[in-house]
Scaffold this motif. Structure first.
Motif, short mmCIF file in Angstrom:
data_model
loop_
_atom_site.label_atom_id
_atom_site.label_comp_id
_atom_site.label_asym_id
_atom_site.label_seq_id
_atom_site.Cartn_x
_atom_site.Cartn_y
_atom_site.Cartn_z
N ASP A 1 1.17 -1.51 0.00
CA ASP A 1 0.27 0.52 0.22
C ASP A 1 0.62 1.53 0.14
N GLU A 2 2.50 1.55 0.06
CA GLU A 2 2.99 2.18 0.20
C GLU A 2 3.38 2.47 -0.84
N GLU A 3 3.45 1.05 -1.58
CA GLU A 3 3.89 1.68 -3.07
C GLU A 3 5.58 1.09 -3.42
N ASN A 4 5.25 0.24 -2.46
CA ASN A 4 7.09 -0.70 -2.46
C ASN A 4 7.43 -1.59 -3.67
N THR A 5 7.91 -2.11 -4.23
CA THR A 5 7.40 -2.96 -5.35
C THR A 5 8.22 -4.22 -4.64
N ILE A 6 7.37 -5.26 -5.54
CA ILE A 6 7.41 -6.67 -5.01
C ILE A 6 8.84 -7.19 -4.62
N PRO A 7 9.94 -6.75 -6.09
CA PRO A 7 11.31 -7.42 -5.78
C PRO A 7 12.16 -6.50 -4.72
N PHE A 8 11.70 -5.29 -4.32
CA PHE A 8 11.60 -4.18 -3.60
C PHE A 8 11.77 -5.40 -1.84
N ILE A 9 10.25 -5.51 -2.14
CA ILE A 9 10.15 -6.17 -0.23
C ILE A 9 10.41 -8.03 -0.33
N ALA A 10 10.93 -8.45 -1.67
CA ALA A 10 11.17 -9.28 -1.37
C ALA A 10 12.58 -10.00 -0.73
N ARG A 11 13.64 -8.63 -1.03
CA ARG A 11 14.99 -8.35 -1.14
C ARG A 11 14.96 -7.33 0.07
N TYR A 12 15.03 -6.12 0.57
CA TYR A 12 14.80 -5.96 1.93
C TYR A 12 14.06 -6.03 3.25
N ARG A 13 13.45 -6.29 2.74
CA ARG A 13 12.32 -6.52 3.61
C ARG A 13 11.54 -7.58 4.36
N LYS A 14 12.53 -8.47 4.31
CA LYS A 14 12.75 -10.18 5.10
C LYS A 14 11.84 -9.65 6.47
N GLU A 15 12.35 -8.52 7.26
CA GLU A 15 11.95 -8.97 8.59
C GLU A 15 11.50 -8.50 8.79
N VAL A 16 10.55 -7.53 7.98
CA VAL A 16 9.06 -7.96 8.18
C VAL A 16 7.95 -8.06 7.18
N THR A 17 8.47 -9.25 6.52
CA THR A 17 7.32 -10.33 5.73
C THR A 17 7.78 -11.52 6.41
N GLY A 18 8.67 -12.03 7.47
CA GLY A 18 8.90 -13.43 7.39
C GLY A 18 9.35 -13.82 5.92
N LYS A 19 9.99 -13.37 5.27
CA LYS A 19 10.75 -14.16 4.53
C LYS A 19 10.22 -14.29 3.53
N LEU A 20 9.12 -13.37 3.17
CA LEU A 20 8.23 -14.48 2.00
C LEU A 20 8.82 -14.08 0.66
N ASN A 21 9.13 -14.90 -0.76
CA ASN A 21 9.61 -14.23 -1.57
C ASN A 21 8.13 -13.71 -2.63
N GLU A 22 8.93 -13.82 -3.67
CA GLU A 22 8.77 -12.99 -4.72
C GLU A 22 6.98 -13.10 -5.22
N GLU A 23 7.13 -14.84 -5.57
CA GLU A 23 5.74 -15.25 -5.94
C GLU A 23 4.71 -14.65 -4.60
N GLN A 24 4.70 -15.59 -3.16
CA GLN A 24 3.50 -15.50 -2.03
C GLN A 24 3.69 -13.85 -2.49
N ILE A 25 4.92 -12.92 -2.30
CA ILE A 25 4.35 -11.47 -1.63
C ILE A 25 3.38 -11.11 -3.31
N ARG A 26 3.63 -11.61 -4.41
CA ARG A 26 3.07 -11.52 -6.00
C ARG A 26 1.43 -11.88 -5.57
N PHE A 27 0.88 -12.94 -5.08
CA PHE A 27 -0.82 -13.69 -4.57
C PHE A 27 -0.77 -13.36 -3.20
N ILE A 28 -0.26 -12.40 -2.67
CA ILE A 28 -0.82 -11.75 -1.44
C ILE A 28 -1.52 -10.16 -2.51
N GLN A 29 -0.83 -9.49 -3.35
CA GLN A 29 -0.86 -8.41 -3.91
C GLN A 29 -2.79 -8.72 -4.83
N THR A 30 -1.82 -9.51 -5.21
CA THR A 30 -3.43 -10.30 -6.55
C THR A 30 -4.50 -10.51 -5.29
#
Length: 265
Positions: free
Chosen positions: A38-67
């Protein structure tokens, strides 16, 4: 300006819970990820640099959540529109309200809305305008136990309403009943399952002498439940480009029997 009426809706927490169950992760992981999206961070950015926030979710999981979160949010907005439309017609019952609120798929909502959707004239609506709905109710409720159905229908013959014969009265009442069955959300869901489980997709060439990229589908059959996505896409393109005729075959008697079992108590 008067504020639009709102109806019960699925909360973000409910949505996060559903997505978490699907991915087998914690709802908090979903919530944290959605906040980053919602803060308009990109999926690659979140997967690579926000692992401590997401609990190490990968791009596929994050994209699924977004969809999924976009789908559910849009679904909830559609529910509000549908509920408002039905309510304004004075036809929103508590049972219908609960069914729409609990629906988790857009198709379920649209099926429930179908009988109340503003529509152009149909054979059923014309028959209603001609005063044949009470006769349709008799058919629908199956309460005619004595006498001849033609005698009941004869009451509704009325030249002023353009019902000129018993046959026309019965046909009009039948049109109303057919429309009710067609608009029944449970029937529509049942038919989708039948066509998926028992249907056979059949494709034929509009002109078999014409060369194209779709020649393997010029005389082709395959069970709907077995067909793979890339063949569906190819068949759709072939139909759109005018090379193929496409239909889904099911056993007609089986479909009629299952609808009858649902409708006739």
């Amino acid at each position: 300006m008067e504020k639009s009426k709102t109806y019960p809706r699925m909360s973000d927490q409910d949505i996060f819970q559903l997505i978490a169950e699907e991915l087998r992760i914690l709802p908090q992981q979903v919530q944290n990820t959605v906040e980053l999206l919602d803060e308009e961070n990109t999926i690659p950015f979140i997967a690579r640099y926000r692992k401590e926030v997401t609990g190490k979710l990968n791009e596929e999981q994050i994209r699924f959540i977004q969809t999924e979160v976009n789908y559910f949010r849009a679904l909830e907005e559609r529910k509000q529109t549908v509920l408002r439309s039905i309510d304004e017609q004075g036809k929103l019952t508590s049972d219908l309200l609960q069914k729409i609120v609990k629906a988790c798929k857009l198709q379920e909502v649209e099926d429930l809305y179908l009988p109340y959707r503003p529509r152009r004239k149909t054979r059923g609506s014309i028959a209603k305008a001609r005063g044949l709905e009470p006769l349709a109710d008799l058919m629908w409720e199956q309460k005619i136990e004595t006498g001849d159905v033609n005698e009941y229908a004869a009451v509704y013959v009325n030249a002023e309403k353009e019902v000129f014969s018993v046959e026309e009265a019965l046909q009009g009442a039948g049109d109303i009943v057919a429309e009710r069955i067609s608009d029944d959300a449970e029937v529509r869901q049942m038919l989708r399952k039948i066509f998926h489980d028992e249907g056979v997709i059949v494709t034929q060439a509009k002109d078999s002498s014409v060369r194209s990229d779709y020649e393997m589908y010029y005389d082709y059959k395959e069970a709907v439940r077995k067909i793979v996505p890339h063949r569906i896409l190819a068949i759709n393109r072939g139909e759109t480009e005018g090379f193929l005729r496409v239909k889904i075959d099911v056993e007609r008697e089986s479909v009629i029997r299952q609808i009858s079992q649902h409708v006739i108590s």
